[in-house]
Design a protein around this motif. Structure first.
Motif, PDB file in Angstrom:
ATOM      1  N   UNK A  40       0.841  -1.185   0.000  1.00 20.95           N
ATOM      2  CA  UNK A  40       0.000   0.000   0.000  1.00 20.95           C
ATOM      3  C   UNK A  40       0.881   1.242   0.000  1.00 20.95           C
ATOM      4  N   UNK A  41       0.382   2.375  -0.501  1.00 23.53           N
ATOM      5  CA  UNK A  41       1.174   3.608  -0.507  1.00 23.53           C
ATOM      6  C   UNK A  41       1.657   3.975   0.894  1.00 23.53           C
ATOM      7  N   UNK A  44       5.400  -0.702   3.811  1.00 23.71           N
ATOM      8  CA  UNK A  44       6.331  -1.696   3.290  1.00 23.71           C
ATOM      9  C   UNK A  44       5.579  -2.855   2.660  1.00 23.71           C
ATOM     10  N   UNK A  45       6.279  -3.608   1.824  1.00 23.66           N
ATOM     11  CA  UNK A  45       5.690  -4.756   1.172  1.00 23.66           C
ATOM     12  C   UNK A  45       5.280  -5.806   2.202  1.00 23.66           C
ATOM     13  N   UNK A  46       4.141  -6.455   1.983  1.00 24.58           N
ATOM     14  CA  UNK A  46       3.572  -7.412   2.911  1.00 24.58           C
ATOM     15  C   UNK A  46       3.315  -8.747   2.214  1.00 24.58           C
ATOM     16  N   UNK A  47       3.722  -9.833   2.845  1.00 19.70           N
ATOM     17  CA  UNK A  47       3.444 -11.166   2.317  1.00 19.70           C
ATOM     18  C   UNK A  47       1.956 -11.471   2.428  1.00 19.70           C
ATOM     19  N   UNK A  48       1.402 -12.116   1.402  1.00 14.87           N
ATOM     20  CA  UNK A  48      -0.012 -12.476   1.388  1.00 14.87           C
ATOM     21  C   UNK A  48      -0.194 -13.986   1.439  1.00 14.87           C
ATOM     22  N   UNK A  49       0.352 -14.703   0.451  1.00 17.02           N
ATOM     23  CA  UNK A  49       0.172 -16.147   0.380  1.00 17.02           C
ATOM     24  C   UNK A  49       1.200 -16.745  -0.571  1.00 17.02           C
ATOM     25  N   UNK A  50       1.481 -18.044  -0.405  1.00 10.61           N
ATOM     26  CA  UNK A  50       2.403 -18.748  -1.288  1.00 10.61           C
ATOM     27  C   UNK A  50       1.935 -20.178  -1.481  1.00 10.61           C
ATOM     28  N   UNK A  51       2.395 -20.805  -2.574  1.00 10.18           N
ATOM     29  CA  UNK A  51       2.075 -22.199  -2.855  1.00 10.18           C
ATOM     30  C   UNK A  51       3.294 -22.839  -3.505  1.00 10.18           C
ATOM     31  N   UNK A  88      -8.698  -2.181   4.108  1.00 10.61           N
ATOM     32  CA  UNK A  88      -7.286  -2.375   4.389  1.00 10.61           C
ATOM     33  C   UNK A  88      -6.595  -3.339   3.429  1.00 10.61           C
ATOM     34  N   UNK A  89      -7.360  -4.007   2.555  1.00  7.50           N
ATOM     35  CA  UNK A  89      -6.774  -4.840   1.510  1.00  7.50           C
ATOM     36  C   UNK A  89      -6.325  -4.019   0.306  1.00  7.50           C
ATOM     37  N   UNK A  90      -6.658  -2.741   0.267  1.00 13.63           N
ATOM     38  CA  UNK A  90      -6.269  -1.874  -0.838  1.00 13.63           C
ATOM     39  C   UNK A  90      -4.751  -1.817  -0.963  1.00 13.63           C
ATOM     40  N   UNK A  91      -4.229  -2.161  -2.147  1.00 16.89           N
ATOM     41  CA  UNK A  91      -2.786  -2.204  -2.367  1.00 16.89           C
ATOM     42  C   UNK A  91      -2.517  -2.604  -3.811  1.00 16.89           C
ATOM     43  N   UNK A  92      -1.259  -2.492  -4.219  1.00 13.69           N
ATOM     44  CA  UNK A  92      -0.807  -3.112  -5.449  1.00 13.69           C
ATOM     45  C   UNK A  92      -0.374  -4.529  -5.099  1.00 13.69           C
ATOM     46  N   UNK A 117       2.830  -5.930 -10.958  1.00 14.18           N
ATOM     47  CA  UNK A 117       1.763  -5.644 -10.023  1.00 14.18           C
ATOM     48  C   UNK A 117       0.435  -5.323 -10.683  1.00 14.18           C
ATOM     49  N   UNK A 118      -0.650  -5.542  -9.939  1.00 12.88           N
ATOM     50  CA  UNK A 118      -1.991  -5.170 -10.359  1.00 12.88           C
ATOM     51  C   UNK A 118      -2.676  -4.510  -9.164  1.00 12.88           C
TER      52      UNK A 118
END
Length: 124
Positions: A40-41, A44-51, A88-92, A117-118
């Motif tokens: 988010x503006x 810092x970059x935040x981890x979301x999920x991985x597989x 709060x999910x708003x982000x690239x 990014x999207x």
């Protein structure tokens, strides 16, 4: 050079849903770990999920029960299904690839490749 391209971002109301997609040019896609991060503006970059290659998943506490990561090795694609979206999910949102198979993933995990990014915007 591995190319990752994300699609599916947009603007939604709180409580809505979006599905993000990422396609990889890597011939080693099936042997890699794929992940989603967000930023988010002003933050810092935040981890979301991985597989990983064997479909084991890793999820951040902030999205557990709402976001689901999946992959299609035949199509060289990874997805992030997002439901019950919050402001709060708003982000690239960035797609990333890791040649390693790690015990855990977090905000500072050194991924090997990144997409452009999207953008996801959740209205309040």
């Amino acid at each position: 050079q591995v190319q990752l391209v994300e699609t599916g971002g947009g603007v939604v109301q709180a409580g809505g849903s979006l599905r993000l997609s990422c396609i990889s040019s890597a011939g080693t896609f099936a042997a890699s770990t794929m992940a989603w991060f967000r930023q988010a503006p002003g933050k810092e970059r935040e981890f979301v999920a991985a597989i990983n290659w064997n479909y084991r998943t890793y999820d951040a506490d902030s999205v557990k029960g709402r976001f689901t990561i999946s992959r299609d090795n035949v199509k060289n694609m990874v997805y992030l299904q997002m439901i019950n979206l919050k402001p709060e999910d708003t982000a690239v949102y960035y797609c990333a690839a890791d040649e390693a198979d790690r015990r855990a993933y977090g905000d500072s995990t050194p991924m090997d490749y990144w997409g452009q990014g999207t953008r996801v915007t959740v209205a309040s």
